[in-house]
Write a protein that holds these residues in place. Structure first.
Motif, mmCIF file in Angstrom:
data_model
loop_
_atom_site.group_PDB
_atom_site.id
_atom_site.type_symbol
_atom_site.label_atom_id
_atom_site.label_comp_id
_atom_site.label_asym_id
_atom_site.label_seq_id
_atom_site.Cartn_x
_atom_site.Cartn_y
_atom_site.Cartn_z
ATOM 1 N N SER A 27 0.813 -1.198 0.000
ATOM 2 C CA SER A 27 0.000 0.000 0.000
ATOM 3 C C SER A 27 0.851 1.253 0.000
ATOM 4 O O SER A 27 0.427 2.306 -0.429
ATOM 5 C CB SER A 27 -0.913 -0.006 1.221
ATOM 6 O OG SER A 27 -1.769 -1.098 1.170
ATOM 7 N N ASN A 243 -10.245 11.449 -3.558
ATOM 8 C CA ASN A 243 -9.334 11.684 -2.435
ATOM 9 C C ASN A 243 -9.316 13.175 -2.105
ATOM 10 O O ASN A 243 -8.779 13.980 -2.878
ATOM 11 C CB ASN A 243 -7.913 11.237 -2.789
ATOM 12 C CG ASN A 243 -7.821 9.761 -3.116
ATOM 13 O OD1 ASN A 243 -7.677 8.932 -2.236
ATOM 14 N ND2 ASN A 243 -7.886 9.438 -4.403
ATOM 15 N N GLU A 248 -4.381 7.934 -2.179
ATOM 16 C CA GLU A 248 -3.996 6.581 -1.766
ATOM 17 C C GLU A 248 -3.029 5.986 -2.786
ATOM 18 O O GLU A 248 -3.110 6.282 -3.978
ATOM 19 C CB GLU A 248 -5.231 5.702 -1.602
ATOM 20 C CG GLU A 248 -6.138 6.163 -0.473
ATOM 21 C CD GLU A 248 -6.979 5.037 0.091
ATOM 22 O OE1 GLU A 248 -6.405 3.987 0.451
ATOM 23 O OE2 GLU A 248 -8.202 5.214 0.175
ATOM 24 N N TYR A 259 -3.906 3.036 7.731
ATOM 25 C CA TYR A 259 -2.534 3.515 7.577
ATOM 26 C C TYR A 259 -1.872 3.806 8.916
ATOM 27 O O TYR A 259 -0.707 4.213 8.952
ATOM 28 C CB TYR A 259 -2.523 4.784 6.725
ATOM 29 C CG TYR A 259 -2.911 4.557 5.285
ATOM 30 C CD1 TYR A 259 -1.981 4.139 4.347
ATOM 31 C CD2 TYR A 259 -4.223 4.758 4.858
ATOM 32 C CE1 TYR A 259 -2.330 3.933 3.026
ATOM 33 C CE2 TYR A 259 -4.590 4.559 3.531
ATOM 34 C CZ TYR A 259 -3.644 4.141 2.623
ATOM 35 O OH TYR A 259 -3.997 3.934 1.308
ATOM 36 N N ILE A 265 -6.086 10.607 5.039
ATOM 37 C CA ILE A 265 -6.985 10.115 4.010
ATOM 38 C C ILE A 265 -8.427 10.493 4.356
ATOM 39 O O ILE A 265 -8.911 10.192 5.450
ATOM 40 C CB ILE A 265 -6.886 8.579 3.869
ATOM 41 C CG1 ILE A 265 -5.443 8.154 3.563
ATOM 42 C CG2 ILE A 265 -7.863 8.071 2.812
ATOM 43 C CD1 ILE A 265 -4.928 8.620 2.230
#
Length: 453
Positions: A27, A243, A248, A259, A265
């Motif tokens: 990620s 976003n 992301e 996260y 985010i």
């Protein structure tokens, strides 16, 4: 090609010093240089690379059985078991300016009852195998890929980074056709995905598997919809996410669970899956009526640090409209610890099963708070959480309600963590007049240890 083969050999043979990544799904951006990882750079700047990861999630569990549950014929009011919820290995990389590959191999739900065709040694398989081409060399605006992939249209939890989830398990009902017309949520697909400014999108045309190839006897045609065994149609999917703050990461289609305060985010998302003539049912016992499958959702997600990262908040709220066809219901139990039931009135089925999928409407929410990073000194910190799901399904007279609460002990973020989860699920009884009503709630609890690198 020689250089690539040499690099793979070097990685496998151990000539490269092995360091470990934080999570099973990458990620974090490849250019942000995670603290440690097993990676071999193919170019001096690291833009071309090959990377390997591993994850293991072990569960030790107690479960209150559904009424009439049996294990190998023996009645069991409750069960205890140990199992591998997930064991995965990945190999992937950016091997040229435009070319990316990704593979994942592993197994799931491997407890004392786990078997495939009567053989406990036949449980591991390829989850993903895809190739991807970046159309525009210097940005992520458009990537075109194909292969066996989890790229999905319904929600972020339909394509989850399982190494980073907050709640020990994902809301599996959002992997809407899991092991029915897909391979553990993966489908053979051609897709396009990318990021246009703050907009993250993915569009896919999938070739679903016939239900008669999932290793179980296909449901017979009845007055309740089931996936058809006649014909074959394609599946169309779209997922769009805006976003508001940080974007992301976009290395793979997988989406991070939390996260842990490393990013800011705030997202809004919407998704859709459509398949023509996906299911069928009958009103006269013989003549099939075909129905389209249409699944769609809207949701919001936030994962932000608080008070200069002293804490971190993670929260999700989503609405899901799932139309599989007339009165569709599928009962399912995660790593089911039982294999029989002698109570004809028990609608759920054996062990821990319940109506997980169905035609109707659902709301799902989760929230968690990562406490101070140094709360436990060099032993990490804690992250308590709670999640709740409520589904009103056509075929049921009462809603499905699933409540989970627990805490993560983040020894080394997601790389090493221990999680304790308690769950309440609705148990249904089918009346003689056909009504399906709530009888009571049953509970289960499990302890998970996750190791990933």
């Amino acid at each position: 090609m020689k250089k690539i083969l040499k690099s793979i050999f070097t990685l496998v043979s151990g000539c490269v010093t092995p360091v470990f990544a934080q999570e099973i799904t990458p990620s974090t951006s490849e250019t942000s240089k995670p603290k440690s990882e097993m990676r071999y750079n193919l170019s001096p700047d690291g833009s071309k690379y090959i990377k390997a990861t591993f994850l293991n999630q072990v569960w030790a569990r107690w479960n209150e059985s559904n009424p009439g549950t049996t294990v190998n014929g023996e009645p069991k009011s409750h069960t205890t078991d140990v199992g591998l919820r997930r064991t995965r290995m990945q190999l992937y990389g950016q091997i040229s300016d435009r070319t990316f590959f990704y593979t994942q191999f592993g197994l799931n739900n491997f407890n004392f009852l786990a078997q495939n065709a009567g053989n406990r040694k036949l449980s591991a398989f390829f989850h993903d195998a895809l190739g991807e081409y970046k159309v525009l060399k210097n940005n992520d605006k458009l990537k075109i890929g194909a292969g066996l992939t989890i790229t999905s249209g319904l929600s972020r939890f339909s394509q989850p980074s399982i190494g980073t989830i907050m709640t020990t398990d994902v809301p599996v009902f959002l992997q809407a056709t899991v092991d029915q017309t897909d391979e553990f949520a993966r489908k053979l697909s051609v897709y396009a995905r990318g990021q246009l400014g703050k907009l993250d999108y993915r569009i896919a045309i999938s070739d679903p598997f016939p239900i008669q190839t999932n290793g179980q006897t296909a449901p017979v045609l009845s007055n309740n919809a089931s996936f058809t065994t006649f014909g074959h149609t394609k599946q169309y999917q779209g997922f769009f996410m805006y976003n508001f703050l940080d974007k992301e990461p976009h290395t793979t289609p997988y989406m991070t669970g939390t996260y842990l305060g490393d990013k800011k985010i705030v997202n809004l998302e919407s998704g859709i899956i459509y398949q023509k003539n996906a299911t069928w049912y009958t009103t006269d016992g013989t003549t099939p009526i075909y129905q389209d499958m249409l699944l769609w959702s809207v949701a919001a997600f936030t994962d932000v640090p608080l008070q200069n990262n002293k804490y971190a908040l993670s929260a999700y709220l989503g609405y899901f409209n799932t139309d599989y066809g007339h009165n569709y219901i599928r009962n399912n139990g995660i790593m089911n610890p039982a294999n029989g039931n002698n109570n004809p009135g028990n609608f759920n089925g054996p062990g821990n099963t319940y109506p997980m999928f169905g035609t109707g409407e659902s709301v799902y929410a989760q929230v968690g708070l990562r406490l101070a990073p140094d709360l436990l000194g060099d032993q990490g910190t804690l992250m308590p959480y709670v999640s709740y799901r409520q589904s009103g399904y056509e075929r049921l007279d009462d809603p499905v309600k699933i409540l989970d609460g627990g805490v993560n002990w983040l020894i080394n973020k997601h790389q090493s963590k221990v999680s304790l989860n308690y769950q309440l699920r609705t148990v249904f009884n089918q009346q003689t007049d056909g009504a399906v009503i709530r009888k009571h709630d049953a509970s289960s609890a499990w302890l998970q240890y996750q190791v990933s690198f």
